[in-house]
Write an enzyme that holds these catalytic residues in place. Structure first.
Site, PDB file in Angstrom:
ATOM      1  N   ARG A 109      23.283 -17.888  12.254  1.00 47.10           N
ATOM      2  CA  ARG A 109      22.505 -18.857  11.507  1.00 47.10           C
ATOM      3  C   ARG A 109      21.813 -19.761  12.524  1.00 47.10           C
ATOM      4  O   ARG A 109      22.305 -19.956  13.639  1.00 47.10           O
ATOM      5  CB  ARG A 109      23.392 -19.706  10.598  1.00 47.10           C
ATOM      6  CG  ARG A 109      24.200 -18.915   9.571  1.00 47.10           C
ATOM      7  CD  ARG A 109      25.073 -19.855   8.752  1.00 47.10           C
ATOM      8  NE  ARG A 109      25.832 -19.166   7.714  1.00 47.10           N
ATOM      9  CZ  ARG A 109      27.087 -18.723   7.855  1.00 47.10           C
ATOM     10  NH1 ARG A 109      27.738 -18.935   9.002  1.00 47.10           N
ATOM     11  NH2 ARG A 109      27.702 -18.113   6.866  1.00 47.10           N
ATOM     12  N   LYS A 133      30.113 -22.284   9.062  1.00 53.38           N
ATOM     13  CA  LYS A 133      30.258 -23.248   7.976  1.00 53.38           C
ATOM     14  C   LYS A 133      31.716 -23.681   7.842  1.00 53.38           C
ATOM     15  O   LYS A 133      32.628 -22.884   7.995  1.00 53.38           O
ATOM     16  CB  LYS A 133      29.778 -22.634   6.660  1.00 53.38           C
ATOM     17  CG  LYS A 133      28.262 -22.418   6.600  1.00 53.38           C
ATOM     18  CD  LYS A 133      27.849 -21.885   5.255  1.00 53.38           C
ATOM     19  CE  LYS A 133      26.327 -21.738   5.164  1.00 53.38           C
ATOM     20  NZ  LYS A 133      25.903 -21.213   3.840  1.00 53.38           N
ATOM     21  N   HIS A 205      16.342 -16.969   9.950  1.00 55.53           N
ATOM     22  CA  HIS A 205      17.291 -16.219   9.137  1.00 55.53           C
ATOM     23  C   HIS A 205      16.909 -14.739   9.037  1.00 55.53           C
ATOM     24  O   HIS A 205      17.767 -13.883   8.803  1.00 55.53           O
ATOM     25  CB  HIS A 205      17.370 -16.822   7.733  1.00 55.53           C
ATOM     26  CG  HIS A 205      18.484 -16.267   6.894  1.00 55.53           C
ATOM     27  ND1 HIS A 205      19.787 -16.662   7.045  1.00 55.53           N
ATOM     28  CD2 HIS A 205      18.480 -15.325   5.917  1.00 55.53           C
ATOM     29  CE1 HIS A 205      20.555 -15.996   6.184  1.00 55.53           C
ATOM     30  NE2 HIS A 205      19.788 -15.183   5.492  1.00 55.53           N
ATOM     31  N   ARG A 208      18.863 -12.669  11.385  1.00 53.75           N
ATOM     32  CA  ARG A 208      20.236 -12.471  10.903  1.00 53.75           C
ATOM     33  C   ARG A 208      20.274 -11.351   9.864  1.00 53.75           C
ATOM     34  O   ARG A 208      21.164 -10.491   9.893  1.00 53.75           O
ATOM     35  CB  ARG A 208      20.729 -13.792  10.302  1.00 53.75           C
ATOM     36  CG  ARG A 208      22.135 -13.767   9.685  1.00 53.75           C
ATOM     37  CD  ARG A 208      22.496 -15.210   9.323  1.00 53.75           C
ATOM     38  NE  ARG A 208      23.617 -15.317   8.409  1.00 53.75           N
ATOM     39  CZ  ARG A 208      24.898 -15.338   8.779  1.00 53.75           C
ATOM     40  NH1 ARG A 208      25.210 -15.229  10.059  1.00 53.75           N
ATOM     41  NH2 ARG A 208      25.860 -15.471   7.890  1.00 53.75           N
ATOM     42  N   HIS A 231      31.043 -14.479   6.597  1.00 58.23           N
ATOM     43  CA  HIS A 231      31.063 -14.694   5.148  1.00 58.23           C
ATOM     44  C   HIS A 231      32.503 -14.702   4.637  1.00 58.23           C
ATOM     45  O   HIS A 231      33.299 -13.849   5.011  1.00 58.23           O
ATOM     46  CB  HIS A 231      30.303 -13.568   4.427  1.00 58.23           C
ATOM     47  CG  HIS A 231      28.827 -13.641   4.610  1.00 58.23           C
ATOM     48  ND1 HIS A 231      27.981 -12.554   4.455  1.00 58.23           N
ATOM     49  CD2 HIS A 231      28.025 -14.676   4.954  1.00 58.23           C
ATOM     50  CE1 HIS A 231      26.748 -12.921   4.671  1.00 58.23           C
ATOM     51  NE2 HIS A 231      26.744 -14.200   4.985  1.00 58.23           N
ATOM     52  N   TYR A 240      22.941  -8.291   1.990  1.00 55.36           N
ATOM     53  CA  TYR A 240      22.358  -7.731   3.194  1.00 55.36           C
ATOM     54  C   TYR A 240      22.440  -6.210   3.205  1.00 55.36           C
ATOM     55  O   TYR A 240      21.852  -5.556   4.067  1.00 55.36           O
ATOM     56  CB  TYR A 240      23.080  -8.263   4.443  1.00 55.36           C
ATOM     57  CG  TYR A 240      22.932  -9.743   4.635  1.00 55.36           C
ATOM     58  CD1 TYR A 240      21.847 -10.270   5.315  1.00 55.36           C
ATOM     59  CD2 TYR A 240      23.868 -10.624   4.122  1.00 55.36           C
ATOM     60  CE1 TYR A 240      21.694 -11.636   5.484  1.00 55.36           C
ATOM     61  CE2 TYR A 240      23.727 -11.987   4.285  1.00 55.36           C
ATOM     62  CZ  TYR A 240      22.641 -12.482   4.973  1.00 55.36           C
ATOM     63  OH  TYR A 240      22.500 -13.837   5.135  1.00 55.36           O
TER      64      TYR A 240
END
Length: 265
Positions: A109, A133, A205, A208, A231, A240
């Site tokens: 990211r 995150k 992005h 990615r 994730h 994706y």
């Protein structure tokens, strides 16, 4: 309601379903259809609350899934074309080339890229540590090419008088003497795309997304891609995992037992 010339109390579920079908036939998106149905449901909930209707004609009418728009994917040739435009004799060119290569090679990211620190680089082991995150850490393999790009950039970076407190950040603004911002990276990517003449919608992005797509096309397991992207849920990774219909059909024709030619003994 006006279409059928009836009062709200006389509307039946079939009418609402035909209305939803009309929206679909007229090219309204799933999100637009869902918003319209939500408005109708809110209206009838209000009427029920005011004792103006005895039952809800909206019960059982299911809103279509809005779906998720998949971002554009860059081909390897397009990424290489981008990298070829940088003048690595300039410090800015060296840095931006390293940014593109790390974004693509590691699937980061943009916030993970700008917060990357020297202490997170383990070139000897071939990994970098990423703070994702929720401050969750993960180890991501880094390619030899990305390592080479970073090492070339470090020769210029070492000549910058970095502001105190920011010495450990990898990507530094030569003008401001502190870490690059997310906005700056977005700006450089936009300039790069315009210079190369790529007509796709490209942001940090996009690299990615391309990273994940190319891994999948190369045979990587979806669970592996999930870990690399950081994730929590596999359902997030599945956006994706789109494969174009042509390749999907080729895979089915190749591998499904019903499509295999009978071998003569």
């Amino acid at each position: 309601i006006h279409t059928y010339g009836v009062v709200p109390q006389s509307v039946e579920p079939q009418m609402i379903e035909r209305f939803m079908g009309w929206l679909y036939d007229n090219g309204r998106s799933g999100a637009s259809q869902a918003r319209r149905l939500s408005g109708v449901k809110s209206f009838y909930n209000f009427l029920l609350l005011k004792d103006r209707v005895e039952q809800l004609p909206t019960e059982g009418v299911v809103a279509p899934k809005a779906g998720r728009m998949l971002p554009d994917t860059l081909t390897i040739d397009e990424i290489d074309a981008m990298l070829a435009t940088f003048d690595i004799r300039e410090s800015k060119g060296c840095r931006n080339s390293a940014i593109v290569e790390v974004l693509y090679s590691c699937g980061l990211r943009v916030s993970e890229l700008t917060s990357l620190r020297l202490q997170d680089l383990f070139f000897g082991e071939g990994y970098i540590r990423v703070i994702g995150k929720g401050d969750k850490q993960r180890l991501v393999p880094i390619s030899s090419r990305a390592i080479a790009e970073l090492e070339a950039y470090f020769e210029d970076r070492n000549r910058i008088s970095i502001k105190p407190g920011f010495e450990d950040y990898v990507f530094i603004s030569e003008r401001l003497k502190k870490p690059l911002s997310r906005i700056t990276v977005f700006h450089h990517i936009k300039e790069l795309v315009e210079r190369v003449g790529i007509k796709k919608t490209v942001s940090p992005h996009t690299f990615r997304h391309s990273f994940a797509t190319h891994l999948l096309e190369g045979g990587a397991n979806l669970r592996v891609i999930q870990v690399m992207l950081g994730h929590e849920s596999i359902s997030t990774t599945e956006i994706y995992a789109h494969i174009d219909s042509t390749r999907l059909r080729e895979e089915i024709v190749l591998h499904h037992p019903r499509n295999r030619k009978t071998q003569k003994m």
